[in-house]
Design a protein around this motif. Structure first.
Motif, mmCIF file in Angstrom:
data_model
loop_
_atom_site.group_PDB
_atom_site.id
_atom_site.type_symbol
_atom_site.label_atom_id
_atom_site.label_comp_id
_atom_site.label_asym_id
_atom_site.label_seq_id
_atom_site.Cartn_x
_atom_site.Cartn_y
_atom_site.Cartn_z
ATOM 1 N N GLY A 49 1.034 -1.305 0.342
ATOM 2 C CA GLY A 49 -0.261 -0.346 0.054
ATOM 3 C C GLY A 49 1.373 1.444 -0.088
ATOM 4 N N THR A 50 0.325 2.742 0.436
ATOM 5 C CA THR A 50 0.755 3.431 0.244
ATOM 6 C C THR A 50 1.144 4.137 1.820
ATOM 7 O OG1 THR A 50 1.283 5.955 -0.270
ATOM 8 C CG2 THR A 50 -1.011 4.960 0.827
ATOM 9 N N GLU A 51 2.720 4.520 1.795
ATOM 10 C CA GLU A 51 3.160 4.501 3.200
ATOM 11 C C GLU A 51 3.481 3.673 3.527
ATOM 12 O OE1 GLU A 51 3.288 8.525 2.088
ATOM 13 O OE2 GLU A 51 3.303 8.415 4.738
ATOM 14 N N ILE A 52 3.895 3.036 3.048
ATOM 15 C CA ILE A 52 4.023 1.362 4.242
ATOM 16 C C ILE A 52 5.802 1.390 4.111
ATOM 17 C CG2 ILE A 52 5.070 0.467 1.468
ATOM 18 C CD1 ILE A 52 2.761 -0.688 4.666
ATOM 19 N N GLY A 53 6.156 1.956 3.216
ATOM 20 C CA GLY A 53 8.240 2.749 3.160
ATOM 21 C C GLY A 53 8.950 2.050 2.308
ATOM 22 N N LYS A 54 8.107 1.890 1.050
ATOM 23 C CA LYS A 54 8.668 1.937 -0.431
ATOM 24 C C LYS A 54 10.336 2.813 -0.486
ATOM 25 C CE LYS A 54 5.309 2.368 -2.697
ATOM 26 N NZ LYS A 54 4.798 3.145 -1.791
ATOM 27 N N THR A 55 9.710 3.938 -0.220
ATOM 28 C CA THR A 55 11.524 4.947 -0.699
ATOM 29 C C THR A 55 12.138 4.289 0.928
ATOM 30 O OG1 THR A 55 8.994 6.922 -1.655
ATOM 31 C CG2 THR A 55 11.371 7.394 -0.754
ATOM 32 N N TYR A 56 11.779 4.568 1.264
ATOM 33 C CA TYR A 56 12.932 4.071 2.961
ATOM 34 C C TYR A 56 13.575 2.663 2.428
ATOM 35 C CZ TYR A 56 14.180 3.448 8.298
ATOM 36 O OH TYR A 56 14.644 3.889 8.788
ATOM 37 N N LYS B 109 11.886 6.859 -10.063
ATOM 38 C CA LYS B 109 10.345 6.244 -9.492
ATOM 39 C C LYS B 109 9.918 7.186 -10.207
ATOM 40 C CE LYS B 109 7.098 7.528 -6.532
ATOM 41 N NZ LYS B 109 6.521 6.498 -5.335
ATOM 42 N N ASP C 61 9.648 11.778 -3.808
ATOM 43 C CA ASP C 61 10.143 10.668 -3.966
ATOM 44 C C ASP C 61 11.925 10.736 -3.664
ATOM 45 O OD1 ASP C 61 7.577 8.052 -3.632
ATOM 46 O OD2 ASP C 61 8.493 9.704 -1.588
ATOM 47 N N GLY D 256 2.702 3.743 -4.323
ATOM 48 C CA GLY D 256 1.474 2.647 -3.629
ATOM 49 C C GLY D 256 1.235 1.480 -3.612
ATOM 50 N N ASN E 213 8.400 -4.169 6.960
ATOM 51 C CA ASN E 213 9.627 -2.782 7.606
ATOM 52 C C ASN E 213 7.865 -2.842 9.100
ATOM 53 O OD1 ASN E 213 10.292 0.042 7.477
ATOM 54 N ND2 ASN E 213 8.747 0.323 6.442
ATOM 55 N N VAL F 205 12.692 -4.866 8.952
ATOM 56 C CA VAL F 205 13.408 -3.872 9.352
ATOM 57 C C VAL F 205 13.238 -2.614 10.505
ATOM 58 C CG1 VAL F 205 13.757 -1.211 8.317
ATOM 59 C CG2 VAL F 205 14.167 -3.546 6.821
ATOM 60 N N PRO F 206 13.404 -2.835 11.439
ATOM 61 C CA PRO F 206 13.097 -2.135 12.218
ATOM 62 C C PRO F 206 12.608 -0.465 11.944
ATOM 63 C CG PRO F 206 15.586 -1.914 12.839
ATOM 64 C CD PRO F 206 15.212 -2.575 11.786
ATOM 65 N N ARG F 207 12.080 0.292 13.157
ATOM 66 C CA ARG F 207 11.719 1.662 13.158
ATOM 67 C C ARG F 207 12.504 2.578 13.195
ATOM 68 N NH1 ARG F 207 7.147 2.780 11.238
ATOM 69 N NH2 ARG F 207 7.214 5.139 11.428
ATOM 70 N N ALA F 208 13.906 3.468 12.475
ATOM 71 C CA ALA F 208 14.513 4.385 13.086
ATOM 72 C C ALA F 208 13.717 5.828 13.377
ATOM 73 C CB ALA F 208 15.243 4.416 11.901
HETATM 74 N N1 LIG Z 1 11.215 1.970 10.019
HETATM 75 C C1 LIG Z 1 11.179 3.405 9.687
HETATM 76 N N2 LIG Z 1 11.569 3.797 10.888
HETATM 77 C C2 LIG Z 1 11.243 5.324 10.334
HETATM 78 N N3 LIG Z 1 10.521 6.013 9.822
HETATM 79 C C3 LIG Z 1 9.762 5.176 8.914
HETATM 80 C C4 LIG Z 1 10.593 3.469 9.052
HETATM 81 N N4 LIG Z 1 9.705 3.394 7.124
HETATM 82 C C5 LIG Z 1 9.212 4.261 6.338
HETATM 83 N N5 LIG Z 1 9.082 5.662 7.431
HETATM 84 C C6 LIG Z 1 8.632 7.265 6.938
HETATM 85 O O1 LIG Z 1 7.646 6.378 7.295
HETATM 86 C C7 LIG Z 1 6.915 7.604 6.335
HETATM 87 C C8 LIG Z 1 6.114 6.763 4.372
HETATM 88 O O2 LIG Z 1 7.477 5.979 4.534
HETATM 89 P P1 LIG Z 1 7.482 5.668 2.448
HETATM 90 O O3 LIG Z 1 7.730 7.441 2.094
HETATM 91 O O4 LIG Z 1 9.133 5.177 2.148
HETATM 92 O O5 LIG Z 1 6.322 5.594 1.759
HETATM 93 P P2 LIG Z 1 5.752 4.857 0.594
HETATM 94 O O6 LIG Z 1 5.882 3.471 0.618
HETATM 95 O O7 LIG Z 1 7.303 5.222 -0.443
HETATM 96 O O8 LIG Z 1 4.890 5.710 0.376
HETATM 97 P P3 LIG Z 1 4.590 5.983 -1.478
HETATM 98 O O9 LIG Z 1 3.165 5.393 -1.733
HETATM 99 O O10 LIG Z 1 4.023 7.475 -0.848
HETATM 100 O O11 LIG Z 1 5.719 6.429 -2.367
HETATM 101 C C9 LIG Z 1 8.161 7.960 6.059
HETATM 102 O O12 LIG Z 1 7.885 9.297 6.056
HETATM 103 C C10 LIG Z 1 9.409 7.712 6.293
HETATM 104 O O13 LIG Z 1 10.338 8.195 6.232
#
Ligand SMILES: Nc1ncnc2c1ncn2[C@@H]1O[C@H](COP(=O)(O)OP(=O)(O)OP(=O)(O)O)[C@@H](O)[C@H]1O
Ligand SMILES: C[C@H](N)[C@H](N)CCCCCC(=O)O
Ligand SMILES: [Mg+2]
Length: 235
Positions: free
Chosen positions: A11-18, A38, A56, A125, A182, A210-213
């Motif tokens: 889904g969106t905001e799940i951490g793909k970019t991270y 991207k 992104d 997403g 994640n 992957v842990p949360r930072a």
């Molecule tokens: N393991 C983590 N620890 C801390 N922050 C995280 C972690 N994973 C993701 N985040 C934060 O959560 C938010 C959403 O992550 P990210 O932007 O990577 O999602 P996305 O899947 O790329 O979203 P989109 O669908 O919009 O591309 C960002 O602010 C990111 O820095």
């Protein structure tokens, strides 16, 4: 080892970019060159000159050691930049445009041909976000045939979201690099139990948690994603 990778998510905001940024940094740490693209971004920011910037895209340029404010580099690695924060097919329609599966596939193949380094493409997403009224990003991944790394969370609900996404990817013939769990801010079930359950269904799939930072921006405890998922040229 694979020098190309698609990063998709449940889904969106799940951490793909991270995760894409973390992989890019790890590859550079191994002396590899990496391009992170991207191809399609929605929810872009417009600057005073009317230029649309992908948030992104900025993160990925920085992770690849490039200047996040370099407009030429941004345009090269973020092909389709759309203003509205919604599904790309809707954002494109509002901009009077139609996205092309063929063009996006050719664009990524072009980047692959331009470098002998690694190329990582972040989707938009989740797995089946619509690209047009008749195609989704799953069709793009199936056409591109780059190994796909699925990013999921550890929130309540992730088991069905993750198994559904994996079923879709496998059903479409998309090669799988692996699964990143994640960790989510809310985690009522221990991540290890979630991982173990997913492994029952996909015993062959490489997985990493992957842990949360927390706030520091440090990726403390970040696993070696390059090693786990066999990414890079491995030289
Ligand atoms: N393991 C983590 N620890 C801390 N922050 C995280 C972690 N994973 C993701 N985040 C934060 O959560 C938010 C959403 O992550 P990210 O932007 O990577 O999602 P996305 O899947 O790329 O979203 P989109 O669908 O919009 O591309 C960002 O602010 C990111 O820095
Ligand atoms: C704007 C947001 N950050 C993403 N780029 C777009 C996510 C589209 C999701 C479409 C959907 O699955 O409903
Ligand atoms: Mg993203």
């Amino acid at each position: 080892m694979n020098r190309t990778l698609v990063v998709t998510g449940t889904g969106t905001e799940i951490g793909k970019t991270y995760i894409t940024a973390a992989v890019a940094r790890q590859l550079r740490g191994r002396g590899e060159t990496v391009l992170a693209t991207k191809p399609v971004s929605s929810g872009c920011d417009e600057d005073a000159q009317g230029r649309l910037w992908s948030p992104d895209g900025r993160v990925l340029l920085d992770a690849c050691g490039q200047d996040p404010d370099d407009w030429a580099a941004h345009q090269r690695l973020c092909l389709e930049r759309l203003r509205e924060p919604m599904s790309p097919h809707m954002a494109a329609d509002r901009a009077g445009r139609i996205l092309s599966l063929q063009m996006l596939t050719g664009y990524c193949q072009g980047l692959e041909g331009e470098t002998d380094g690694c190329v990582i493409a972040e989707g938009v997403g989740g797995v089946m976000v619509p690209l047009t009224d008749s195609t989704t990003f799953l069709d793009w991944m199936a056409a591109l045939q780059w190994p796909a790394l699925l990013v999921t969370g550890t929130y309540l609900g992730t088991l069905s979201h993750t198994l559904t996404a994996l079923q879709s990817l496998k059903g479409a013939g998309v090669p799988l690099a692996g699964l990143v769990l994640n960790r989510s801010p809310e985690e009522p079930v221990p991540a290890e139990e979630t991982r173990r359950t997913l492994r029952f269904f996909h015993p062959e799939l490489p997985m990493a948690v992957v842990p949360r930072a927390e706030g520091t921006g440090e990726e403390a405890g970040m696993p070696d994603l390059v090693e786990t998922f066999g990414i890079g040229r491995g030289e």
